[in-house]
Design an enzyme around this catalytic site. Structure first.
Site, PDB file in Angstrom:
ATOM      1  N   ASP A  40       0.691  -1.136  -0.006  1.00  0.00           N
ATOM      2  CA  ASP A  40       0.077  -0.109   0.140  1.00  0.00           C
ATOM      3  C   ASP A  40       0.735   1.291   0.015  1.00  0.00           C
ATOM      4  O   ASP A  40       1.917   1.258   0.548  1.00  0.00           O
ATOM      5  CB  ASP A  40      -1.018   0.063   1.037  1.00  0.00           C
ATOM      6  CG  ASP A  40      -2.113   0.754   1.030  1.00  0.00           C
ATOM      7  OD1 ASP A  40      -2.278   1.428   0.040  1.00  0.00           O
ATOM      8  OD2 ASP A  40      -2.804   1.107   2.092  1.00  0.00           O
ATOM      9  N   TRP A  45       3.074   7.855  -2.289  1.00  0.00           N
ATOM     10  CA  TRP A  45       4.521   7.769  -2.379  1.00  0.00           C
ATOM     11  C   TRP A  45       4.858   8.665  -3.717  1.00  0.00           C
ATOM     12  O   TRP A  45       5.698   9.707  -3.550  1.00  0.00           O
ATOM     13  CB  TRP A  45       5.197   6.342  -2.534  1.00  0.00           C
ATOM     14  CG  TRP A  45       6.659   6.428  -2.972  1.00  0.00           C
ATOM     15  CD1 TRP A  45       7.736   6.421  -1.933  1.00  0.00           C
ATOM     16  CD2 TRP A  45       7.481   6.646  -4.204  1.00  0.00           C
ATOM     17  NE1 TRP A  45       8.753   6.427  -2.905  1.00  0.00           N
ATOM     18  CE2 TRP A  45       8.697   6.570  -3.995  1.00  0.00           C
ATOM     19  CE3 TRP A  45       6.727   6.833  -5.667  1.00  0.00           C
ATOM     20  CZ2 TRP A  45       9.549   6.475  -5.177  1.00  0.00           C
ATOM     21  CZ3 TRP A  45       7.764   6.819  -6.839  1.00  0.00           C
ATOM     22  CH2 TRP A  45       9.043   6.607  -6.405  1.00  0.00           C
ATOM     23  N   ARG A  53       0.553   9.263 -10.146  1.00  0.00           N
ATOM     24  CA  ARG A  53       0.164   7.967  -9.586  1.00  0.00           C
ATOM     25  C   ARG A  53       0.892   6.601 -10.075  1.00  0.00           C
ATOM     26  O   ARG A  53       1.328   5.739  -9.249  1.00  0.00           O
ATOM     27  CB  ARG A  53      -1.140   7.618  -9.346  1.00  0.00           C
ATOM     28  CG  ARG A  53      -1.763   8.584  -8.143  1.00  0.00           C
ATOM     29  CD  ARG A  53      -3.241   8.314  -7.975  1.00  0.00           C
ATOM     30  NE  ARG A  53      -3.697   6.946  -7.836  1.00  0.00           N
ATOM     31  CZ  ARG A  53      -3.683   6.540  -6.539  1.00  0.00           C
ATOM     32  NH1 ARG A  53      -3.432   7.323  -5.624  1.00  0.00           N
ATOM     33  NH2 ARG A  53      -3.875   5.561  -6.195  1.00  0.00           N
ATOM     34  N   HIS A  57       3.397   3.369  -8.995  1.00  0.00           N
ATOM     35  CA  HIS A  57       2.869   1.767  -9.104  1.00  0.00           C
ATOM     36  C   HIS A  57       4.221   1.047  -9.893  1.00  0.00           C
ATOM     37  O   HIS A  57       4.525  -0.088  -9.425  1.00  0.00           O
ATOM     38  CB  HIS A  57       1.776   1.593 -10.027  1.00  0.00           C
ATOM     39  CG  HIS A  57       0.505   1.851  -9.470  1.00  0.00           C
ATOM     40  ND1 HIS A  57       0.085   1.836  -8.014  1.00  0.00           N
ATOM     41  CD2 HIS A  57      -0.539   2.598  -9.984  1.00  0.00           C
ATOM     42  CE1 HIS A  57      -0.992   2.000  -7.737  1.00  0.00           C
ATOM     43  NE2 HIS A  57      -1.491   2.832  -8.961  1.00  0.00           N
ATOM     44  N   ASN A  88     -10.831  -2.613  -6.600  1.00  0.00           N
ATOM     45  CA  ASN A  88     -10.076  -1.717  -7.169  1.00  0.00           C
ATOM     46  C   ASN A  88     -10.530  -1.379  -8.578  1.00  0.00           C
ATOM     47  O   ASN A  88     -10.023  -0.408  -9.386  1.00  0.00           O
ATOM     48  CB  ASN A  88      -8.548  -2.240  -7.141  1.00  0.00           C
ATOM     49  CG  ASN A  88      -7.834  -2.287  -6.250  1.00  0.00           C
ATOM     50  OD1 ASN A  88      -6.871  -3.225  -5.727  1.00  0.00           O
ATOM     51  ND2 ASN A  88      -7.845  -1.268  -5.184  1.00  0.00           N
ATOM     52  N   TRP A  89     -11.658  -2.228  -9.096  1.00  0.00           N
ATOM     53  CA  TRP A  89     -12.009  -1.957 -10.350  1.00  0.00           C
ATOM     54  C   TRP A  89     -12.695  -0.637 -10.284  1.00  0.00           C
ATOM     55  O   TRP A  89     -12.967  -0.042 -11.260  1.00  0.00           O
ATOM     56  CB  TRP A  89     -13.015  -3.057 -10.722  1.00  0.00           C
ATOM     57  CG  TRP A  89     -12.487  -4.233 -11.053  1.00  0.00           C
ATOM     58  CD1 TRP A  89     -12.662  -5.461 -10.264  1.00  0.00           C
ATOM     59  CD2 TRP A  89     -11.720  -4.659 -12.218  1.00  0.00           C
ATOM     60  NE1 TRP A  89     -11.773  -6.554 -10.618  1.00  0.00           N
ATOM     61  CE2 TRP A  89     -11.303  -6.265 -12.037  1.00  0.00           C
ATOM     62  CE3 TRP A  89     -11.263  -4.056 -13.229  1.00  0.00           C
ATOM     63  CZ2 TRP A  89     -10.564  -6.855 -12.871  1.00  0.00           C
ATOM     64  CZ3 TRP A  89     -10.198  -4.878 -14.196  1.00  0.00           C
ATOM     65  CH2 TRP A  89     -10.128  -5.895 -14.084  1.00  0.00           C
ATOM     66  N   ARG A  91     -11.606   2.216  -9.322  1.00  0.00           N
ATOM     67  CA  ARG A  91     -10.579   3.410  -9.414  1.00  0.00           C
ATOM     68  C   ARG A  91     -10.784   4.033 -10.932  1.00  0.00           C
ATOM     69  O   ARG A  91     -11.400   3.373 -11.759  1.00  0.00           O
ATOM     70  CB  ARG A  91      -9.184   2.883  -9.616  1.00  0.00           C
ATOM     71  CG  ARG A  91      -8.813   2.435  -8.025  1.00  0.00           C
ATOM     72  CD  ARG A  91      -7.187   1.990  -7.621  1.00  0.00           C
ATOM     73  NE  ARG A  91      -7.100   1.888  -6.297  1.00  0.00           N
ATOM     74  CZ  ARG A  91      -6.025   2.171  -5.821  1.00  0.00           C
ATOM     75  NH1 ARG A  91      -4.903   2.282  -6.303  1.00  0.00           N
ATOM     76  NH2 ARG A  91      -6.046   1.768  -4.394  1.00  0.00           N
ATOM     77  N   SER A 216      -8.582  -4.847   4.554  1.00  0.00           N
ATOM     78  CA  SER A 216      -9.132  -4.888   3.103  1.00  0.00           C
ATOM     79  C   SER A 216      -9.549  -5.781   2.526  1.00  0.00           C
ATOM     80  O   SER A 216      -9.016  -6.045   1.195  1.00  0.00           O
ATOM     81  CB  SER A 216      -8.065  -4.034   2.400  1.00  0.00           C
ATOM     82  OG  SER A 216      -7.690  -2.612   3.313  1.00  0.00           O
ATOM     83  N   GLU A 227       0.799 -13.046  12.400  1.00  0.00           N
ATOM     84  CA  GLU A 227       0.992 -11.918  13.159  1.00  0.00           C
ATOM     85  C   GLU A 227       1.247 -10.834  12.092  1.00  0.00           C
ATOM     86  O   GLU A 227       1.592 -10.891  10.936  1.00  0.00           O
ATOM     87  CB  GLU A 227       2.778 -12.126  13.557  1.00  0.00           C
ATOM     88  CG  GLU A 227       2.705 -13.096  14.710  1.00  0.00           C
ATOM     89  CD  GLU A 227       1.953 -12.811  15.901  1.00  0.00           C
ATOM     90  OE1 GLU A 227       2.151 -11.548  16.350  1.00  0.00           O
ATOM     91  OE2 GLU A 227       1.392 -13.884  16.639  1.00  0.00           O
TER      92      GLU A 227
HETATM   93  C1  FPP Z   1      -1.492  -0.010  -3.685  1.00  0.00           C
HETATM   94  O1  FPP Z   1      -1.337   1.349  -3.751  1.00  0.00           O
HETATM   95  C2  FPP Z   1      -0.794  -0.704  -4.810  1.00  0.00           C
HETATM   96  C3  FPP Z   1      -1.554  -1.154  -5.744  1.00  0.00           C
HETATM   97  C4  FPP Z   1      -2.958  -1.146  -6.084  1.00  0.00           C
HETATM   98  C5  FPP Z   1      -0.842  -1.858  -6.846  1.00  0.00           C
HETATM   99  C6  FPP Z   1       0.392  -2.777  -6.437  1.00  0.00           C
HETATM  100  C7  FPP Z   1       0.787  -3.472  -7.379  1.00  0.00           C
HETATM  101  C8  FPP Z   1       2.202  -3.860  -7.675  1.00  0.00           C
HETATM  102  C9  FPP Z   1       3.188  -3.212  -6.977  1.00  0.00           C
HETATM  103  C10 FPP Z   1       2.752  -4.574  -8.778  1.00  0.00           C
HETATM  104  C11 FPP Z   1       2.269  -6.088  -8.698  1.00  0.00           C
HETATM  105  C12 FPP Z   1       2.772  -6.579  -9.876  1.00  0.00           C
HETATM  106  C13 FPP Z   1       2.222  -7.781 -10.626  1.00  0.00           C
HETATM  107  C14 FPP Z   1       3.087  -8.371 -11.750  1.00  0.00           C
HETATM  108  C15 FPP Z   1       0.851  -8.405 -10.223  1.00  0.00           C
HETATM  109  P1  FPP Z   1      -2.386   2.497  -3.809  1.00  0.00           P
HETATM  110  O2  FPP Z   1      -2.571   2.823  -5.240  1.00  0.00           O
HETATM  111  O3  FPP Z   1      -3.558   2.069  -3.090  1.00  0.00           O
HETATM  112  O4  FPP Z   1      -1.703   3.856  -3.079  1.00  0.00           O
HETATM  113  P2  FPP Z   1      -2.319   4.815  -2.145  1.00  0.00           P
HETATM  114  O5  FPP Z   1      -2.921   4.246  -1.056  1.00  0.00           O
HETATM  115  O6  FPP Z   1      -1.069   5.689  -1.590  1.00  0.00           O
HETATM  116  O7  FPP Z   1      -3.283   5.600  -3.131  1.00  0.00           O
END
Ligand code: FPP
Length: 266
Positions: A40, A45, A53, A57, A88-89, A91, A216, A227
């Site tokens: 998360d 970040w 954004r 990712h 997440n769909w 978004r 979540s 843990e």
């Molecule tokens: C949450 O941050 C992160 C995600 C929704 C995506 C995470 C996915 C990856 C790091 C890559 C995975 C790779 C593969 C190949 C499956 P956020 O967008 O919720 O951050 P925020 O809470 O700060 O908005």
């Protein structure tokens, strides 16, 4: 990311610990069998650095790569990671599209690394509903790593724990209606056997980045005795050293599983 050959061993991968990390405090004989990451904070970040954004990712994928390598070097049996939830769909479509494209692109790029490290990839969630580009690449990864005997990388994509439990109930009911299963035999093992994680040990350590104190809709059944390690660090800044700190914290916990602590028993 590039497919650079990583010939590191545990010793070289974990050399040069930064100040504040005492690698000698890590007990390598008590590494959690299954570590699970709720990744998360990618968006925050990026925003904190004035970046879109999507850059968060992309940076998050670099972190995931490091954590995969670190877990292989630590001889973790299963690393799972929450990449995309059923929620997440909702978004903005552009972000969903970008994520799906990044998943496909990353997976193609990282497949050689996963193969070299003998990692077996499995997916938690309904990947049949993903866009064709992503689904096809994931199915290729599943097939090409199916015979691997090293660490299992379980990627939760289009995953929701309530949907998973409803699916398990449906599958058990179907088997009962078909006369294959006596409802009286439906016990915890029967339910666990219908989850996406069937055959995998439950997570012992769940790490959530970015300071959020919630699950979540993630692995609700499987984390019964896990843990939790929650850190304020955003996922793109989470690295092998903070992973080591999380494992050291885990090793210092008194896991009672509903019983008494070792001190109380003595
Ligand atoms: C949450 O941050 C992160 C995600 C929704 C995506 C995470 C996915 C990856 C790091 C890559 C995975 C790779 C593969 C190949 C499956 P956020 O967008 O919720 O951050 P925020 O809470 O700060 O908005």
């Amino acid at each position: 990311m590039t497919d650079t050959v990583d010939d590191s061993t545990f010793e070289t991968y974990f050399s040069h610990a930064p100040a504040g990390v005492d690698i000698s405090a890590l007990d390598r004989s008590r590494i959690p069998r299954h570590i699970s990451c709720i990744m998360d904070g990618n968006g925050r970040w990026a925003t904190a650095q004035g970046l879109p954004r999507g850059e968060g990712h992309k940076a998050g994928i670099v972190s995931l790569r490091e954590i995969i390598t670190a877990c292989v070097r630590l001889e973790v049996e299963v690393l799972s990671a929450y990449a995309f939830s059923t929620e997440n769909w909702s978004r903005p479509q552009a972000e969903v599209n970008l994520l799906m494209h990044l998943f496909a692109q990353t997976f193609i790029q990282e497949l050689p690394l996963l193969k070299r490290e003998n990692v077996r990839v499995v997916f938690l969630g309904d990947i049949s509903a993903l866009p064709a580009e992503t689904r096809e690449v994931f199915e290729r990864g599943l097939a090409e790593t199916a015979a691997h005997t090293g660490m299992v990388l379980a990627l939760a994509v289009n995953y929701g724990a309530r949907a998973e439990l409803a699916r398990a109930a449906r599958r058990l009911a179907e088997r009962a209606v078909a006369g294959e299963l006596d409802p009286a035999q439906i016990d915890e093992d029967a339910v666990a056997g219908e989850l996406y994680t069937a055959g995998l040990p439950d997570p012992e350590l769940v790490i959530r980045t970015s300071g959020e104190m919630r699950l979540s809709n993630y692995l609700l059944w499987q984390v019964a005795y896990a843990e939790f390690y929650i850190t304020d660090t955003y996922w793109p800044d989470f690295n092998r050293w903070e992973l080591v700190q999380a494992i050291i914290a885990f090793q210092q916990r008194d896991r009672r599983f509903g019983g008494l602590s070792k001190k109380e028993e003595a």
